[in-house]
Scaffold this motif. Structure first.
Motif, mmCIF file in Angstrom:
data_model
loop_
_atom_site.group_PDB
_atom_site.id
_atom_site.type_symbol
_atom_site.label_atom_id
_atom_site.label_comp_id
_atom_site.label_asym_id
_atom_site.label_seq_id
_atom_site.Cartn_x
_atom_site.Cartn_y
_atom_site.Cartn_z
ATOM 1 N N ASN A 47 0.230 7.298 0.019
ATOM 2 C CA ASN A 47 0.005 6.380 -1.444
ATOM 3 C C ASN A 47 -1.465 5.367 -0.273
ATOM 4 O O ASN A 47 -2.724 4.607 -0.938
ATOM 5 C CB ASN A 47 1.078 4.895 -1.194
ATOM 6 C CG ASN A 47 1.683 6.070 -2.242
ATOM 7 O OD1 ASN A 47 1.149 7.245 -2.989
ATOM 8 N ND2 ASN A 47 3.186 5.450 -2.282
ATOM 9 N N VAL A 48 -0.865 4.990 1.050
ATOM 10 C CA VAL A 48 -1.693 4.183 1.625
ATOM 11 C C VAL A 48 -3.216 5.015 1.501
ATOM 12 O O VAL A 48 -4.367 4.141 1.366
ATOM 13 C CB VAL A 48 -1.678 4.589 3.588
ATOM 14 C CG1 VAL A 48 -2.184 2.926 4.186
ATOM 15 C CG2 VAL A 48 0.222 3.369 3.370
ATOM 16 N N LEU A 49 -3.300 5.771 1.801
ATOM 17 C CA LEU A 49 -4.683 6.363 2.206
ATOM 18 C C LEU A 49 -5.447 6.643 0.840
ATOM 19 O O LEU A 49 -7.078 6.304 0.733
ATOM 20 C CB LEU A 49 -5.119 8.223 2.625
ATOM 21 C CG LEU A 49 -4.330 8.114 4.330
ATOM 22 C CD1 LEU A 49 -4.047 9.712 4.566
ATOM 23 C CD2 LEU A 49 -5.493 7.472 5.294
ATOM 24 N N ALA A 50 -4.604 6.806 -0.115
ATOM 25 C CA ALA A 50 -5.398 6.776 -1.601
ATOM 26 C C ALA A 50 -5.820 5.761 -1.963
ATOM 27 O O ALA A 50 -6.492 5.770 -3.429
ATOM 28 C CB ALA A 50 -4.475 7.487 -2.648
ATOM 29 N N SER A 51 -4.813 4.716 -1.503
ATOM 30 C CA SER A 51 -5.250 2.826 -1.999
ATOM 31 C C SER A 51 -6.714 2.747 -1.268
ATOM 32 O O SER A 51 -7.327 2.159 -1.711
ATOM 33 C CB SER A 51 -4.053 2.186 -1.404
ATOM 34 O OG SER A 51 -2.681 2.343 -2.157
ATOM 35 N N PHE A 52 -6.463 2.847 0.449
ATOM 36 C CA PHE A 52 -7.802 2.592 0.651
ATOM 37 C C PHE A 52 -9.178 3.279 0.302
ATOM 38 O O PHE A 52 -10.211 3.226 0.278
ATOM 39 C CB PHE A 52 -7.662 3.228 2.588
ATOM 40 C CG PHE A 52 -7.130 2.303 2.738
ATOM 41 C CD1 PHE A 52 -7.184 1.273 3.188
ATOM 42 C CD2 PHE A 52 -5.698 2.963 3.901
ATOM 43 C CE1 PHE A 52 -6.431 -0.297 3.680
ATOM 44 C CE2 PHE A 52 -5.356 1.724 4.666
ATOM 45 C CZ PHE A 52 -6.046 0.536 4.978
ATOM 46 N N ASP B 256 6.121 11.034 4.552
ATOM 47 C CA ASP B 256 4.100 11.400 4.328
ATOM 48 C C ASP B 256 3.929 10.430 2.615
ATOM 49 O O ASP B 256 2.478 10.758 3.091
ATOM 50 C CB ASP B 256 4.528 13.107 4.399
ATOM 51 C CG ASP B 256 4.721 13.880 5.324
ATOM 52 O OD1 ASP B 256 4.060 12.879 7.329
ATOM 53 O OD2 ASP B 256 5.183 15.084 5.390
ATOM 54 N N ALA B 257 4.820 10.858 1.911
ATOM 55 C CA ALA B 257 4.462 9.995 0.658
ATOM 56 C C ALA B 257 3.631 8.952 0.849
ATOM 57 O O ALA B 257 1.974 8.340 0.241
ATOM 58 C CB ALA B 257 5.719 9.884 -0.400
ATOM 59 N N LEU C 51 0.585 -1.251 -0.026
ATOM 60 C CA LEU C 51 0.207 -0.145 -0.250
ATOM 61 C C LEU C 51 0.675 1.519 0.397
ATOM 62 O O LEU C 51 0.333 2.010 -0.605
ATOM 63 C CB LEU C 51 -0.784 0.076 1.293
ATOM 64 C CG LEU C 51 -2.538 -1.093 1.115
ATOM 65 C CD1 LEU C 51 -2.600 -0.867 2.520
ATOM 66 C CD2 LEU C 51 -2.550 -0.832 0.202
ATOM 67 N N ILE C 52 2.420 1.304 0.055
ATOM 68 C CA ILE C 52 2.638 1.902 1.014
ATOM 69 C C ILE C 52 3.420 2.843 -0.614
ATOM 70 O O ILE C 52 3.873 4.200 -0.781
ATOM 71 C CB ILE C 52 4.199 2.046 1.465
ATOM 72 C CG1 ILE C 52 5.099 0.696 1.015
ATOM 73 C CG2 ILE C 52 4.544 1.912 2.972
ATOM 74 C CD1 ILE C 52 6.623 0.782 1.420
ATOM 75 N N ASN C 53 3.348 1.423 -1.736
ATOM 76 C CA ASN C 53 3.573 2.123 -2.854
ATOM 77 C C ASN C 53 2.364 2.321 -3.599
ATOM 78 O O ASN C 53 2.214 2.059 -4.627
ATOM 79 C CB ASN C 53 4.840 0.484 -3.887
ATOM 80 C CG ASN C 53 5.761 0.801 -2.630
ATOM 81 O OD1 ASN C 53 6.128 1.609 -2.680
ATOM 82 N ND2 ASN C 53 5.966 -0.549 -2.603
ATOM 83 N N GLY C 54 1.340 2.370 -3.867
ATOM 84 C CA GLY C 54 -0.053 2.277 -3.877
ATOM 85 C C GLY C 54 -1.108 1.183 -5.236
ATOM 86 O O GLY C 54 -1.865 0.715 -5.675
#
Length: 430
Positions: A93-98, A88-89, A50-53
């Motif tokens: 990416n985690v939030l965007a994935s969720f 932060d990045a 998730l940190i990489n989207g």
């Protein structure tokens, strides 16, 4: 992935090291969430994708799929120590994935680092993701209410005691000593629990040194040597010494270099993980103590066969005993119950059970903002529980030095005069 149910979508993330009962949590969360009308998705290997989207390995979970793993060890979703709050990045990416998955509910399963990660998802999502954390560690060092263990601890202790008792019988049969290193980075609960229930000769944990006293490698080794000498004076040439791995972290990198110098390289590399912890598994603490104790015994003219044994990885993926199987069902159910409550809109929480009732513990009350971690629950060395453990250990005591007959017997065992023995070992009891 669009939301197809009326109540939303829930994701499960497992972080940190394995512990018996993870699958029990995954199973119970999934079953209760689906029964509540939620879609459930399992995130593979913690936050590492998730940190990489990357959401390609996120998969939907069904009741039929998870039910069969309820009493099995390991983690059907894997696990990882990736820290999404480090950059932060990564968190973005985690939030965007969720958001892409339509996740409105999150259950994290792990120790204090994973709890912090979950708390940051909740905080930075700005109310869009409700979060519950299920506390997991075989170390039992999270600050839950008194008497409430972390899941996995009781199973790890149970398995560890069985292994220790077998090694004790081997030690007795062959006339040797075992030095066992037990997992427990921040606290000595597991080492003490195994040592006490297996009647080991001595258990050494960091907490016994207090916060004002610096732990040294030689002090730890002398405690073991003192137990060996005292056992020998009693006519027994065998025994078990159990040491908490947290001793290594408390001795610290500088302490190890002071004691060993360049020889430290013989026992592994000093490395740290994403959360800043020393990678204790990279240093062969047991072999280090065995060799140092062996050399000091040789200087004393005492021949002892010593075997070192690390105990930890054997415990982490064991099938949970009934205690943890029942406990994880409670915790999984409690996590979903909290998420479906109005309180979850007000705060994220760590799920706990007290007196048979679910008690959510607010992230803000549990996590120290200065360290981004929960305060470690240490062994209370002033308790009767620890007092009892010490009473049944074989250690050099003050009376061994105040009683001339006892002192002479101990000194004779290593062919020293009483004054020489006192000079070498009396500091251990002060």
């Amino acid at each position: 992935m669009s939301n197809t149910t009326s109540r939303g979508r829930l994701a499960i993330v497992v972080g940190g090291g394995p512990a018996p009962g993870i699958n029990g949590v995954i199973s119970s969360v999934t079953i209760e969430a689906i029964n509540q009308g939620l879609d459930v998705y399992g995130v593979r290997d913690g936050f590492s994708d998730l940190i990489n989207g990357d959401t390609s390995r996120v998969k939907p979970l069904s009741i039929g799929e998870v039910a069969q793993f309820y009493t099995r060890g390991g983690s059907m979703l894997g696990t990882a120590r990736t820290n999404p709050a480090k950059k932060d990045a990564d968190m973005a990416n985690v939030l965007a994935s969720f958001e892409k998955m339509g996740v409105g509910y999150l259950v994290t399963v792990g120790g204090d680092d994973t709890a912090f990660s979950g708390s940051q998802v909740y905080k930075r999502a700005g109310g869009k993701i409700k979060c519950a954390h299920v506390p997991k560690t075989i170390d039992n060092d999270l600050p839950l209410p008194p008497g409430i263990p972390t899941f996995g601890f009781e199973t790890a202790r149970h398995i560890g005691v069985g292994l220790a008792r077998s090694l004790h019988e081997d030690a007795k049969t062959t006339g040797r000593w075992y030095i066992i290193i037990s997992m427990g980075r921040a606290a000595g609960h597991l080492a003490l629990g195994i040592g006490k229930a297996s009647a080991s000769a001595i258990t050494i944990i960091s907490e016994e040194f207090g916060t004002k006293k610096k732990i040294t490698l030689d002090h730890v080794c002398d405690l073991v040597i003192g137990a060996m000498i005292k056992r020998r004076a009693q006519g027994k040439k065998y025994g078990l010494a159990i040491l908490s791995e947290g001793l290594l972290e408390n001795i610290g990198e500088d302490g190890l270099k002071t004691a060993l110098g360049d020889d430290l390289n013989r026992y592994g590399e000093v490395e740290r993980d994403d959360h800043g912890h020393l990678r204790l598994g990279e240093i062969e603490f047991g072999r280090l103590v065995k060799n140092r104790v062996g050399k000091r015994l040789k200087d004393l003219g005492l021949k002892v066969t010593i075997i070192d044994k690390d105990m930890g990885y054997e415990l982490r993926c064991a099938d949970p005993i009934p205690f943890d199987a029942e406990y994880t069902r409670n915790l999984g159910y409690g996590a979903v119950k909290f998420l479906m409550s109005k309180d979850s809109a007000e705060y994220g929480a760590i799920v706990s059970f007290v007196g048979g009732k679910m008690v959510p513990l607010k992230f803000d009350d549990m996590i120290d903002p200065a360290t981004s971690r929960m305060r470690a629950r240490l062994v209370d060395v002033d308790s009767e529980n620890y007092e009892c453990a010490r009473r049944y250990m074989i250690r050099l005591e003050a009376t061994d030095f105040s009683d001339p007959a006892k002192l002479k017997k101990l000194a004779d065992t290593v062919k020293l005069t009483p004054d020489q023995f006192r000079e070498k070992f009396e500091y251990l009891v002060k």
